[in-house]
Design a protein around this motif. Structure first.
Motif, short mmCIF file in Angstrom:
data_model
loop_
_atom_site.label_atom_id
_atom_site.label_comp_id
_atom_site.label_asym_id
_atom_site.label_seq_id
_atom_site.Cartn_x
_atom_site.Cartn_y
_atom_site.Cartn_z
N ALA A 62 0.83 -1.20 0.00
CA ALA A 62 0.00 0.00 0.00
C ALA A 62 0.87 1.26 0.00
O ALA A 62 0.54 2.25 -0.66
CB ALA A 62 -0.93 0.00 1.21
N ASP A 63 1.99 1.22 0.73
CA ASP A 63 2.87 2.38 0.82
C ASP A 63 3.74 2.56 -0.42
O ASP A 63 4.12 3.67 -0.76
CB ASP A 63 3.77 2.28 2.04
N TYR A 64 4.09 1.46 -1.07
CA TYR A 64 5.00 1.49 -2.22
C TYR A 64 4.32 0.79 -3.39
O TYR A 64 4.50 -0.39 -3.64
CB TYR A 64 6.33 0.81 -1.85
N GLU A 65 3.54 1.56 -4.13
CA GLU A 65 2.66 1.00 -5.16
C GLU A 65 3.40 0.36 -6.33
O GLU A 65 2.82 -0.45 -7.04
CB GLU A 65 1.71 2.09 -5.66
N ASP A 66 4.68 0.69 -6.51
CA ASP A 66 5.45 0.06 -7.59
C ASP A 66 5.82 -1.38 -7.28
O ASP A 66 6.15 -2.15 -8.19
CB ASP A 66 6.75 0.83 -7.84
N LEU A 67 5.81 -1.73 -6.00
CA LEU A 67 6.20 -3.08 -5.60
C LEU A 67 5.04 -4.05 -5.75
O LEU A 67 3.89 -3.68 -5.64
CB LEU A 67 6.69 -3.10 -4.15
N GLU A 68 5.40 -5.31 -5.99
CA GLU A 68 4.42 -6.39 -6.10
C GLU A 68 4.74 -7.43 -5.03
O GLU A 68 5.88 -7.51 -4.55
CB GLU A 68 4.52 -7.03 -7.49
N ALA A 69 3.76 -8.24 -4.69
CA ALA A 69 3.96 -9.26 -3.65
C ALA A 69 5.14 -10.16 -3.99
O ALA A 69 5.93 -10.53 -3.12
CB ALA A 69 2.69 -10.07 -3.46
N GLU A 70 5.28 -10.51 -5.24
CA GLU A 70 6.39 -11.37 -5.66
C GLU A 70 7.74 -10.68 -5.42
O GLU A 70 8.75 -11.34 -5.15
CB GLU A 70 6.24 -11.76 -7.13
N ASP A 71 7.79 -9.35 -5.48
CA ASP A 71 9.03 -8.62 -5.19
C ASP A 71 9.45 -8.84 -3.74
O ASP A 71 10.64 -9.02 -3.46
CB ASP A 71 8.85 -7.12 -5.45
N LEU A 72 8.50 -8.82 -2.84
CA LEU A 72 8.80 -9.01 -1.43
C LEU A 72 9.35 -10.41 -1.19
O LEU A 72 10.35 -10.59 -0.47
CB LEU A 72 7.57 -8.76 -0.56
N ARG A 73 8.74 -11.39 -1.81
CA ARG A 73 9.22 -12.76 -1.68
C ARG A 73 10.60 -12.92 -2.32
O ARG A 73 11.45 -13.66 -1.82
CB ARG A 73 8.22 -13.74 -2.27
N ALA A 74 10.84 -12.22 -3.42
CA ALA A 74 12.14 -12.28 -4.07
C ALA A 74 13.24 -11.70 -3.18
O ALA A 74 14.35 -12.25 -3.13
CB ALA A 74 12.10 -11.54 -5.41
N CYS A 75 12.93 -10.65 -2.46
CA CYS A 75 13.90 -10.06 -1.54
C CYS A 75 14.25 -11.04 -0.42
O CYS A 75 15.41 -11.20 -0.06
CB CYS A 75 13.36 -8.77 -0.94
N GLN A 76 13.23 -11.71 0.09
CA GLN A 76 13.47 -12.68 1.16
C GLN A 76 14.28 -13.86 0.64
O GLN A 76 15.21 -14.33 1.30
CB GLN A 76 12.14 -13.17 1.73
N ALA A 77 13.97 -14.33 -0.55
CA ALA A 77 14.72 -15.45 -1.13
C ALA A 77 16.17 -15.05 -1.40
O ALA A 77 17.09 -15.83 -1.17
CB ALA A 77 14.04 -15.92 -2.41
N TYR A 78 16.36 -13.85 -1.87
CA TYR A 78 17.71 -13.36 -2.15
C TYR A 78 18.52 -13.29 -0.86
O TYR A 78 19.68 -13.69 -0.82
CB TYR A 78 17.65 -11.99 -2.82
N ALA A 79 17.90 -12.82 0.21
CA ALA A 79 18.60 -12.72 1.49
C ALA A 79 18.94 -14.08 2.07
O ALA A 79 19.96 -14.23 2.74
CB ALA A 79 17.73 -11.95 2.49
N ALA A 80 18.10 -15.06 1.78
CA ALA A 80 18.35 -16.41 2.31
C ALA A 80 19.56 -17.00 1.62
O ALA A 80 20.29 -17.77 2.14
CB ALA A 80 17.14 -17.30 2.10
#
Length: 68
Positions: free
Chosen positions: A50-68
């Motif tokens: 909601a705060d960052y409309e350019d982001l998608e749910a898959e982007d959040l999961r991609a960040c978590q996967a990248y960090a792992a």
């Protein structure tokens, strides 16, 4: 020119001209580190999206996967 970090993480890109070459989401000015900090602070996926409309749910999961 933005380059995907790897085939395993195509949504995470590095471009020396964006955010000083930090890994970002899809070449946007959202460093992976910031997204991870939002999640770690307790923000929900819905709040971040909601705060960052350019982001998608898959982007959040991609960040978590990248960090792992």
């Amino acid at each position: 020119m933005e380059t995907p970090v790897s085939a395993a993480h195509p949504r995470i890109t590095i471009d020396l001209n964006i955010c000083h070459g930090q890994p970002t989401v899809r070449g946007l000015r959202y460093p992976v580190q910031n997204v991870l900090e939002y999640l770690a602070s307790g923000m929900t996926e819905a709040e971040i999206l909601a705060d960052y409309e350019d982001l998608e749910a898959e982007d959040l999961r991609a960040c978590q996967a990248y960090a792992a």
